[in-house]
Enzyme design. Sequence first.
Site, PDB file in Angstrom:
ATOM      1  N   GLU A 199     -41.455  21.635  46.740  1.00 48.91           N
ATOM      2  CA  GLU A 199     -40.968  20.677  47.748  1.00 48.91           C
ATOM      3  C   GLU A 199     -40.455  21.306  49.047  1.00 48.91           C
ATOM      4  O   GLU A 199     -39.308  21.072  49.443  1.00 48.91           O
ATOM      5  CB  GLU A 199     -39.857  19.809  47.140  1.00 48.91           C
ATOM      6  CG  GLU A 199     -40.296  19.091  45.874  1.00 48.91           C
ATOM      7  CD  GLU A 199     -39.180  18.259  45.226  1.00 48.91           C
ATOM      8  OE1 GLU A 199     -38.014  18.440  45.588  1.00 48.91           O
ATOM      9  OE2 GLU A 199     -39.498  17.437  44.362  1.00 48.91           O
TER      10      GLU A 199
ATOM     11  N   GLU B 262     -46.166  16.182  37.197  1.00 43.38           N
ATOM     12  CA  GLU B 262     -44.976  15.401  36.801  1.00 43.38           C
ATOM     13  C   GLU B 262     -45.293  13.902  36.805  1.00 43.38           C
ATOM     14  O   GLU B 262     -44.588  13.106  37.414  1.00 43.38           O
ATOM     15  CB  GLU B 262     -43.814  15.664  37.778  1.00 43.38           C
ATOM     16  CG  GLU B 262     -43.463  17.119  37.962  1.00 43.38           C
ATOM     17  CD  GLU B 262     -42.302  17.352  38.941  1.00 43.38           C
ATOM     18  OE1 GLU B 262     -41.546  16.410  39.238  1.00 43.38           O
ATOM     19  OE2 GLU B 262     -42.165  18.497  39.402  1.00 43.38           O
TER      20      GLU B 262
HETATM   21  C1  GLA Z   1     -38.737  16.641  41.108  1.00 43.89           C
HETATM   22  C2  GLA Z   1     -38.652  17.985  40.412  1.00 43.89           C
HETATM   23  C3  GLA Z   1     -38.545  17.822  38.932  1.00 43.89           C
HETATM   24  C4  GLA Z   1     -37.558  16.752  38.544  1.00 43.89           C
HETATM   25  C5  GLA Z   1     -37.927  15.472  39.229  1.00 43.89           C
HETATM   26  C6  GLA Z   1     -36.964  14.374  38.843  1.00 43.89           C
HETATM   27  O1  GLA Z   1     -39.960  16.073  41.021  1.00 43.89           O
HETATM   28  O2  GLA Z   1     -39.738  18.819  40.695  1.00 43.89           O
HETATM   29  O3  GLA Z   1     -38.138  19.025  38.372  1.00 43.89           O
HETATM   30  O4  GLA Z   1     -36.277  17.151  38.903  1.00 43.89           O
HETATM   31  O5  GLA Z   1     -37.850  15.685  40.609  1.00 43.89           O
HETATM   32  O6  GLA Z   1     -36.664  14.358  37.509  1.00 43.89           O
END
Ligand code: GLA
Length: 352
Positions: free
Chosen positions: A152, A260
């Site tokens: 990020e 994710e």
């Molecule tokens: C981001 C992070 C993850 C997690 C999510 C929320 O996507 O990369 O590690 O913390 O937020 O759970």
Amino acid sequence: MSLKKAFEPYFKIGTSVSWKNLQNPKAMEELKKHYSSITCENNMKPMFFLDEEANCTEPEKYHLAPALRFEYAKPFLDAAKETGIALRGHTLVWHNQTGDWFFKENYSKDENAPLVSREVMLARMENYIKGVLEYVQTNYPGVIYAWDVVNEAVEETEKDGWRDSLWLQTIGRDFVVQAFRFARKYADPEVKLFYNDYNAFWPVKMNYIIPNILEPLCKEGLVDGMGMQTHLVRGESNLDDYEKAVETYGAMGLEVQATEIDIHVTDPGEGGMQVLADMYRRIFEIYTNACREGKAKVTAVVFWGMKDDESWLTGFRKERSYPLLFGDNWEEKEAYKAVMEVAEEFNSTHLH
Ligand code: GLA
């Protein structure tokens, strides 16, 4: 049948795993049945590797080489080793879940304490990355197959997409390239290095990530893959854009991993769950088609959570979410069936 077997010819199927999951025999059984990749939900983030107490108590001693601790990560590394399930390392460099003190003179917790110089922060970054990679590679050789080296670094804005983080403020924009240089230097050669981000399929964000993050990394051969977090929202996420993004990252010669996945849906009734199933069907068709047509090398598809009632989304969105393939009692939802159908259709058309 299981998820991992259904998609075995194409990509790993993964899930994030919490500390609670590790204690729960049913979760471990499901883990072994369905998944070929696991991501530690929290305990392998910077704040867990960086030993706050040791660094803040003896800042001179650890000035350039931060003290590290591994007791939080260890149960996850042990579980991966024992089950033989490959582990995605998540994550080395991130603005979040990283103590501000790490960037300060004397590892100070004083809000007004000055930030360290670029040189000092580069040394801290190198020693931290080196320490983490050496520990896992010495004690758990071959267990981690990929790392989210940077998470990020970019925001979704038209103007200047660089996120204003303490990494940026101390080192400057090249903190991303520097992190990958260190990761490449210390990672075992077979370990794949990823840049990971959310909303990475939004055109405005993708158009910033490619020239500013990925191309400079590709030029130096530092990055192996693009991690698309894939936190989607019913009625908001544009899956045509998503498809284009998978293909665009793939066309750069990078591996693509959905790292994710969850889809925020608040209606647990038939209607809501059908929409969820349709969205899952579509994204799994995107992954399998990309593989079949050679448009992207999708190597792992990872869910963020094992079952609905454990999802972070309910807390984050402040409304109950039903975003995953398995319900509160591990029941297989319509979305699970939809995903399995994609594998069946794909396997029967293309493997025989
Ligand atoms: C981001 C992070 C993850 C997690 C999510 C929320 O996507 O990369 O590690 O913390 O937020 O759970």
